[in-house]
Design a protein around this motif. Structure first.
Motif, PDB file in Angstrom:
ATOM      1  N   TRP A  34       0.856  -1.184   0.000  1.00 39.32           N
ATOM      2  CA  TRP A  34       0.000   0.000   0.000  1.00 39.32           C
ATOM      3  C   TRP A  34       0.892   1.234   0.000  1.00 39.32           C
ATOM      4  O   TRP A  34       1.892   1.291   0.732  1.00 39.32           O
ATOM      5  CB  TRP A  34      -0.904   0.033   1.228  1.00 39.32           C
ATOM      6  N   ARG A  36       0.784   5.735  -0.290  1.00 34.86           N
ATOM      7  CA  ARG A  36       0.018   6.983  -0.268  1.00 34.86           C
ATOM      8  C   ARG A  36       0.759   8.001  -1.111  1.00 34.86           C
ATOM      9  O   ARG A  36       1.987   8.134  -1.001  1.00 34.86           O
ATOM     10  CB  ARG A  36      -0.164   7.531   1.149  1.00 34.86           C
ATOM     11  N   ASP A  83      -4.428  12.637   6.522  1.00 35.62           N
ATOM     12  CA  ASP A  83      -4.580  11.363   5.827  1.00 35.62           C
ATOM     13  C   ASP A  83      -5.031  11.564   4.381  1.00 35.62           C
ATOM     14  O   ASP A  83      -5.064  10.597   3.602  1.00 35.62           O
ATOM     15  CB  ASP A  83      -5.610  10.481   6.539  1.00 35.62           C
ATOM     16  N   TYR A  87      -4.549   6.679  -2.294  1.00 33.78           N
ATOM     17  CA  TYR A  87      -4.059   5.416  -1.749  1.00 33.78           C
ATOM     18  C   TYR A  87      -4.015   4.377  -2.861  1.00 33.78           C
ATOM     19  O   TYR A  87      -5.030   4.087  -3.497  1.00 33.78           O
ATOM     20  CB  TYR A  87      -4.944   4.956  -0.587  1.00 33.78           C
ATOM     21  N   CYS A  89      -2.799   0.448  -4.111  1.00 30.83           N
ATOM     22  CA  CYS A  89      -2.303  -0.877  -3.769  1.00 30.83           C
ATOM     23  C   CYS A  89      -1.529  -1.421  -4.971  1.00 30.83           C
ATOM     24  O   CYS A  89      -1.817  -1.064  -6.116  1.00 30.83           O
ATOM     25  CB  CYS A  89      -3.423  -1.824  -3.353  1.00 30.83           C
TER      26      CYS A  89
END
Lengths: 112, 115
Positions: A34, A36, A83, A87, A89
């Motif tokens: 993962w 960011r 946050d 995002y 993957c």
């Protein structure tokens, strides 16, 4: 062909809420990462999960790798504006020439 | 920060001109990758290298070539740029391929606009 799907595509929530984003595939991966990404920057690695069923925690972020190593989830507790980001993957397959496959990403916006 | 730099960071060019993007690493990692990132498509692999002078094509290699004459440098060349190659280009490095240590570290990106 998109080997990795991510959902939701977009998510806008208030500060303090919890959320979960998903990464799904019909393929088996030897590991899954993962990342960011913030605007104007490259993706930054958050975690790598390797074992089916594995759970890893990074402060308020909890990552889980599916038992069959085909899917993963990212749960954020008490989201904060920091946050906010994209995002991603990425799955890695042994003996796979291109090595890494990325999902299209979930764009998260956490409003103060 | 993983020691990866990309140059230039921004470039505007005209259709038909050649363009070379440079990726430089100080980590001595074996594997290097070039991706492009476009809205709705995520990161797509263009070419990758698994050693000096060892390169292979990725998912979207048409119109691109690469060279790696030194461990630390991986060059991406657009021989004759087209508007469809307007994108953000990312270089990535990895200490290994496959297995449990197959993590990638990304550079800051190059924003290329082809007019």
């Amino acid at each position: 062909t998109q080997l990795l799907e991510q959902s939701p595509q977009f998510l806008s929530i208030q500060e303090g809420e919890n959320l979960t984003v998903y990464c799904n595939s019909s393929s088996v991966f030897s590991s899954l990462q993962w990342y960011r990404q913030e605007p104007g920057e490259g993706p930054v690695l958050l975690v790598t999960v390797v074992t089916g069923g594995e759970v890893k925690k990074l402060k308020r972020l909890t990552f889980q790798f599916g038992d069959a190593r085909k899917d993963s989830s990212l749960h954020i507790t008490a989201a904060q504006p920091g946050d906010t980001g994209l995002y991603l993957c990425a799955g890695a397959k042994r003996n796979y020439g291109q090595n890494f496959v990325f999902g299209p990403g979930t764009r998260l916006s956490v409003l103060p | 920060d993983a020691g990866i730099t990309q140059s230039p960071r921004h470039k505007v060019t005209e259709t038909g001109t050649p363009v070379t993007l440079r990726c430089h690493q100080t980590e001595n990692h074996r594997y290097m990758y070039w991706y492009r990132q476009d809205p709705g498509h995520g990161l797509r692999l263009i070419h990758y290298s698994y050693g000096v002078k060892d390169t292979d094509k990725g998912e979207v290699s048409d119109g691109y070539s690469v060279s790696r004459s030194k461990t630390e440098d991986f060059l991406l060349t657009l021989e004759s740029a087209t508007s469809s190659q307007t994108s953000v280009y990312f270089c990535a490095i990895s200490p290994s391929s496959g297995g449990v240590r197959n993590e990638q570290f990304f550079g800051p990106g190059t924003r290329l606009t082809v007019l």
